[in-house]
Every structure is written in structure tokens, then in C-alpha cells.
Design a protein around this motif. Structure first.
Motif, PDB file in Angstrom:
ATOM      1  N   ALA A 148       8.425  -0.590   4.211  1.00 13.10           N
ATOM      2  CA  ALA A 148       8.159  -0.923   5.616  1.00 13.10           C
ATOM      3  C   ALA A 148       8.597  -2.352   5.932  1.00 13.10           C
ATOM      4  O   ALA A 148       9.097  -2.639   7.018  1.00 13.10           O
ATOM      5  N   LEU A 149       8.429  -3.247   4.957  1.00 17.61           N
ATOM      6  CA  LEU A 149       8.796  -4.641   5.207  1.00 17.61           C
ATOM      7  C   LEU A 149      10.305  -4.826   5.324  1.00 17.61           C
ATOM      8  O   LEU A 149      10.771  -5.668   6.103  1.00 17.61           O
ATOM      9  N   ASP A 150      11.084  -4.059   4.581  1.00 17.29           N
ATOM     10  CA  ASP A 150      12.538  -4.161   4.717  1.00 17.29           C
ATOM     11  C   ASP A 150      12.955  -3.895   6.162  1.00 17.29           C
ATOM     12  O   ASP A 150      13.794  -4.599   6.726  1.00 17.29           O
ATOM     13  N   GLN A 151      12.360  -2.871   6.762  1.00 19.92           N
ATOM     14  CA  GLN A 151      12.714  -2.529   8.142  1.00 19.92           C
ATOM     15  C   GLN A 151      12.141  -3.549   9.130  1.00 19.92           C
ATOM     16  O   GLN A 151      12.787  -3.898  10.118  1.00 19.92           O
ATOM     17  N   LEU A 153      11.825  -6.670   8.617  1.00 24.06           N
ATOM     18  CA  LEU A 153      12.657  -7.869   8.569  1.00 24.06           C
ATOM     19  C   LEU A 153      13.986  -7.661   9.291  1.00 24.06           C
ATOM     20  O   LEU A 153      14.575  -8.632   9.798  1.00 24.06           O
ATOM     21  N   ARG A 154      14.469  -6.439   9.374  1.00 24.35           N
ATOM     22  CA  ARG A 154      15.634  -6.164  10.235  1.00 24.35           C
ATOM     23  C   ARG A 154      15.287  -6.498  11.683  1.00 24.35           C
ATOM     24  O   ARG A 154      16.093  -7.068  12.419  1.00 24.35           O
ATOM     25  N   TYR A 155      14.096  -6.144  12.065  1.00 25.64           N
ATOM     26  CA  TYR A 155      13.623  -6.355  13.437  1.00 25.64           C
ATOM     27  C   TYR A 155      13.478  -7.851  13.721  1.00 25.64           C
ATOM     28  O   TYR A 155      13.932  -8.350  14.761  1.00 25.64           O
ATOM     29  N   THR A 156      12.872  -8.596  12.792  1.00 33.07           N
ATOM     30  CA  THR A 156      12.703 -10.029  13.029  1.00 33.07           C
ATOM     31  C   THR A 156      14.052 -10.746  13.033  1.00 33.07           C
ATOM     32  O   THR A 156      14.216 -11.764  13.728  1.00 33.07           O
ATOM     33  N   GLY A 190       2.229  -7.334   5.977  1.00 30.86           N
ATOM     34  CA  GLY A 190       2.480  -6.043   5.348  1.00 30.86           C
ATOM     35  C   GLY A 190       2.519  -6.154   3.842  1.00 30.86           C
ATOM     36  O   GLY A 190       2.478  -7.244   3.263  1.00 30.86           O
ATOM     37  N   GLY A 191       2.600  -5.007   3.218  1.00 29.33           N
ATOM     38  CA  GLY A 191       2.683  -4.963   1.765  1.00 29.33           C
ATOM     39  C   GLY A 191       1.331  -5.056   1.096  1.00 29.33           C
ATOM     40  O   GLY A 191       0.342  -5.482   1.702  1.00 29.33           O
ATOM     41  N   GLU A 192       1.303  -4.629  -0.155  1.00 30.37           N
ATOM     42  CA  GLU A 192       0.057  -4.630  -0.927  1.00 30.37           C
ATOM     43  C   GLU A 192       0.054  -5.695  -2.013  1.00 30.37           C
ATOM     44  O   GLU A 192      -0.977  -6.009  -2.588  1.00 30.37           O
ATOM     45  N   GLY A 193       1.235  -6.256  -2.335  1.00 29.06           N
ATOM     46  CA  GLY A 193       1.288  -7.276  -3.372  1.00 29.06           C
ATOM     47  C   GLY A 193       2.494  -7.087  -4.269  1.00 29.06           C
ATOM     48  O   GLY A 193       3.296  -6.157  -4.096  1.00 29.06           O
ATOM     49  N   LEU A 194       2.625  -7.977  -5.245  1.00 29.64           N
ATOM     50  CA  LEU A 194       3.738  -7.913  -6.183  1.00 29.64           C
ATOM     51  C   LEU A 194       3.729  -6.593  -6.953  1.00 29.64           C
ATOM     52  O   LEU A 194       2.675  -6.068  -7.315  1.00 29.64           O
ATOM     53  N   GLY A 195       4.924  -6.092  -7.179  1.00 33.78           N
ATOM     54  CA  GLY A 195       5.057  -4.852  -7.944  1.00 33.78           C
ATOM     55  C   GLY A 195       4.902  -3.592  -7.123  1.00 33.78           C
ATOM     56  O   GLY A 195       5.006  -2.493  -7.670  1.00 33.78           O
ATOM     57  N   GLU A 196       4.635  -3.739  -5.808  1.00 28.67           N
ATOM     58  CA  GLU A 196       4.419  -2.577  -4.953  1.00 28.67           C
ATOM     59  C   GLU A 196       5.400  -2.580  -3.786  1.00 28.67           C
ATOM     60  O   GLU A 196       5.647  -3.629  -3.168  1.00 28.67           O
ATOM     61  N   VAL A 197       5.959  -1.429  -3.499  1.00 28.84           N
ATOM     62  CA  VAL A 197       6.783  -1.262  -2.299  1.00 28.84           C
ATOM     63  C   VAL A 197       5.847  -1.216  -1.092  1.00 28.84           C
ATOM     64  O   VAL A 197       4.812  -0.535  -1.119  1.00 28.84           O
ATOM     65  N   ALA A 198       6.183  -1.960  -0.054  1.00 29.24           N
ATOM     66  CA  ALA A 198       5.308  -2.071   1.128  1.00 29.24           C
ATOM     67  C   ALA A 198       5.259  -0.763   1.907  1.00 29.24           C
ATOM     68  O   ALA A 198       6.287  -0.258   2.372  1.00 29.24           O
ATOM     69  N   ALA A 199       4.049  -0.230   2.034  1.00 28.94           N
ATOM     70  CA  ALA A 199       3.876   1.011   2.793  1.00 28.94           C
ATOM     71  C   ALA A 199       3.673   0.743   4.278  1.00 28.94           C
ATOM     72  O   ALA A 199       3.926   1.636   5.109  1.00 28.94           O
ATOM     73  N   HIS A 200       3.221  -0.444   4.618  1.00 26.46           N
ATOM     74  CA  HIS A 200       2.952  -0.764   6.018  1.00 26.46           C
ATOM     75  C   HIS A 200       3.411  -2.188   6.324  1.00 26.46           C
ATOM     76  O   HIS A 200       3.395  -3.059   5.445  1.00 26.46           O
TER      77      HIS A 200
END
Length: 319
Positions: A148-151, A153-156, A190-200
């Protein structure tokens, strides 16, 4: 309400600020209430085109103070008073109701905390949130995404580019400081922390537009990007997606060379008209074809309420 001073009316209204609309109905004569829809419209006197005093209640003492002053000023004169609360869009709805009923005031004074000075312009204000839902998982295999964070950051990145473009296109003759549309990215989360792909992820941002076209053109660009983001997100994982939520959308109030509301106030209040720092519902009332100006107390100080009421009283036409 006959004979009540602005301070007395303010005390009634401020006793329950969250229920001020009902308090208005209790304070004002029943015969004055002309319409009840997204707010209240009150008419004092029988003049064909009385001045309109408009206020959007935000729970603060400034808006309640202007309303109290307007109600006091209406006694013995001719005036319309439009009152809304809740989302600012209700002011646009009440303007539409007035237009549908062929109400066409020549001047409109919108209540705002101006320190009893006259203001005749402000930038618009739009506050937006972007909500992105991806799919979480371990960063050991990014294919478990999409992030979710990758997308987000496209927006920002789009917002940052537009921010620079607005600054580059600044018109030095614009009656605002700074003289360009400003954009503020207030929060990215967003994100849950290191080692995790951000779900929100979420992006909060606001725009203060010099011209309404700046806001509408940027809205079209962000909406187009959200369509692209949804295509990426949903192709990888059904149920993922992005959406925008507009929290507030107030149009700019641009100055007019000829403005009967501003000029009438300046005949009573010494000084010159200036720009308001914050946006208001005044741009909606410009839609009635009326000349619009901002005026009001900063709080509920009794002397300021009485001064505001006296200024408004001088604008009313004989009953």
C-alpha cells in the motif's frame, strides 16, 4: 427577542453551542423563520432585497457571536439571516435553496473572525485523504504484496510535482501572500514495521487554491492516478484498492473591483479591506449573485458583539 442585546442573545446560544440551531428557533420570532432545510433562513422586515447576513456555525464563539449580532441587528430593520452548521457543504445547499426561491440579495456579509475588520478575499481550501489497501506479508518475498505504501508514494510524488508547478506559475499580481496555490502534505502513514509489506497506507493533504481551476485540475489528476493505482492493486490481489475522500471543499473568494458589501462596511468601519487567512463559506454565497464581504468578532466579548450588531444594524434597510 424584541429589545434583546447581542450579548444576551449570545448567552442563550452559547449555553448549548452544539444545539445552536434549535436555540435560534427559540430566540427568534416564529414569524421570522422562512425555511428549514440544511439550516435556517430568517427574514426580518418586508423589504424586497434586504441584506443577507450568513454564518456557518463551527462550535466556536466567533460564529455564535456573529449570529447573535445579526439577530440583534435584525430587530426593527429588514434583513435576511442564513444559518448552517455541520459540514460546510450545507452552506452550498442553503444557497441553492435560496436561489430556487428567487432570493437575490444585493449584499451579503458572511460571519468570520476578522477582529471587526473588513475582509473581501481568501484562497479556497480543500482537505483530502487517500486510503490505500494492499496485501501484507513478509518482505522476504515482495510478491506477497502489493504494498500500500508503494502506491501511496506514487500519489505523494504527484502532489510534490504539482506543488512545485504551482509555485513556478505564481502571478505576482494575485492579491494573496504567497501569490500561488499552496499544497501541504500533512501526514503519510502506513505499514506494520520492518520486515512486513505494508497492507494499509493513508495520505492526508490540503490545498489552498488561488483559483478554483487549480483545485479542479489537480482533482482530475489525482483521480486519474487513483484509477491507475487501482488497476495495479486489484490485478495482484482482488479486494485491494485506493480511494480518495474529500473532507472539506471551500471555493476561493476572489476580490471584486466593485463590491457593494465591502464598500458599505467600509463606510462604517474605518480602514481598508484585506485578505482572510482562512477559507470560509463566503464563496458559496457569491453564487447568489450578491456582493460578499467578511466581517465579525473574534470571540464573544460583549463590547465586540455590540459593536458588530451596530455595524450590521446600519446595513439593514428600514422595516
Amino acid at each position: 427577542m424584541n429589545g434583546r442585546r447581542a450579548g444576551e442573545i449570545f448567552d442563550v446560544l452559547s449555553a448549548a453551542p452544539a444545539d445552536a440551531l434549535r436555540a435560534v428557533a427559540r430566540v427568534a420570532p416564529a414569524s421570522a423563520v422562512q425555511a428549514v432545510g440544511p439550516g435556517l433562513v430568517l427574514r426580518f422586515g418586508e423589504a424586497d432585497a434586504p441584506p443577507l447576513f450568513a454564518v456557518h456555525l463551527d462550535g466556536g464563539s466567533a460564529s455564535l457571536g456573529f449570529l447573535a449580532a445579526a439577530l440583534a441587528a435584525g430587530q426593527g430593520g429588514a434583513a435576511l439571516i442564513a444559518v448552517t452548521d455541520g459540514p460546510p457543504a450545507r452552506a452550498a445547499q442553503i444557497v441553492q435553496d435560496l436561489r430556487d426561491n428567487a432570493v437575490a440579495p444585493r449584499i451579503c456579509v458572511v460571519g468570520a473572525p476578522t477582529g471587526l475588520r473588513v475582509q473581501d478575499r481568501h484562497k479556497g481550501f480543500r482537505a483530502t485523504q487517500l486510503h490505500v489497501t494492499g496485501r501484507g506479508g513478509s518482505s522476504a518475498d515482495p510478491r506477497s504484496g502489493p504494498s500500500a505504501l508503494d502506491q501511496a508514494l506514487r500519489y505523494t510524488a504527484l502532489l510534490t510535482a504539482r506543488q512545485a508547478a504551482f509555485m513556478a506559475a505564481a502571478d505576482p499580481n494575485t492579491p494573496f501572500d504567497p501569490p500561488w496555490t499552496t499544497l501541504n502534505i500533512a501526514r503519510v502513514s502506513g505499514g506494520e514495521g520492518l520486515g512486513e509489506v505494508a497492507a494499509h497506507a493513508r495520505v492526508d493533504w490540503d490545498l489552498r487554491a488561488v483559483h478554483a481551476a487549480d483545485a479542479s485540475e489537480l482533482a482530475a489528476a489525482t483521480e486519474g492516478l487513483v484509477v491507475e493505482m487501482n488497476a495495479v492493486l486489484q490485478a495482484v490481489a482482488p479486494g485491494c484498492g485506493a480511494r480518495e475522500e474529500v473532507l472539506t471543499d471551500l471555493p476561493p473568494l476572489l476580490p471584486q473591483r466593485l463590491n457593494a458589501a465591502r464598500d458599505a462596511l467600509l463606510r462604517i468601519v474605518p480602514g481598508t479591506a484585506s485578505a482572510a487567512r482562512d477559507a470560509s463559506v463566503a464563496g458559496f454565497y457569491r453564487g447568489l449573485g450578491a456582493d460578499v464581504a467578511l466581517f465579525g468578532p473574534d470571540d464573544g466579548a460583549p463590547e465586540d458583539l455590540e459593536r458588530c450588531a451596530e455595524v450590521l444594524r446600519q446595513l439593514t434597510t428600514p422595516a
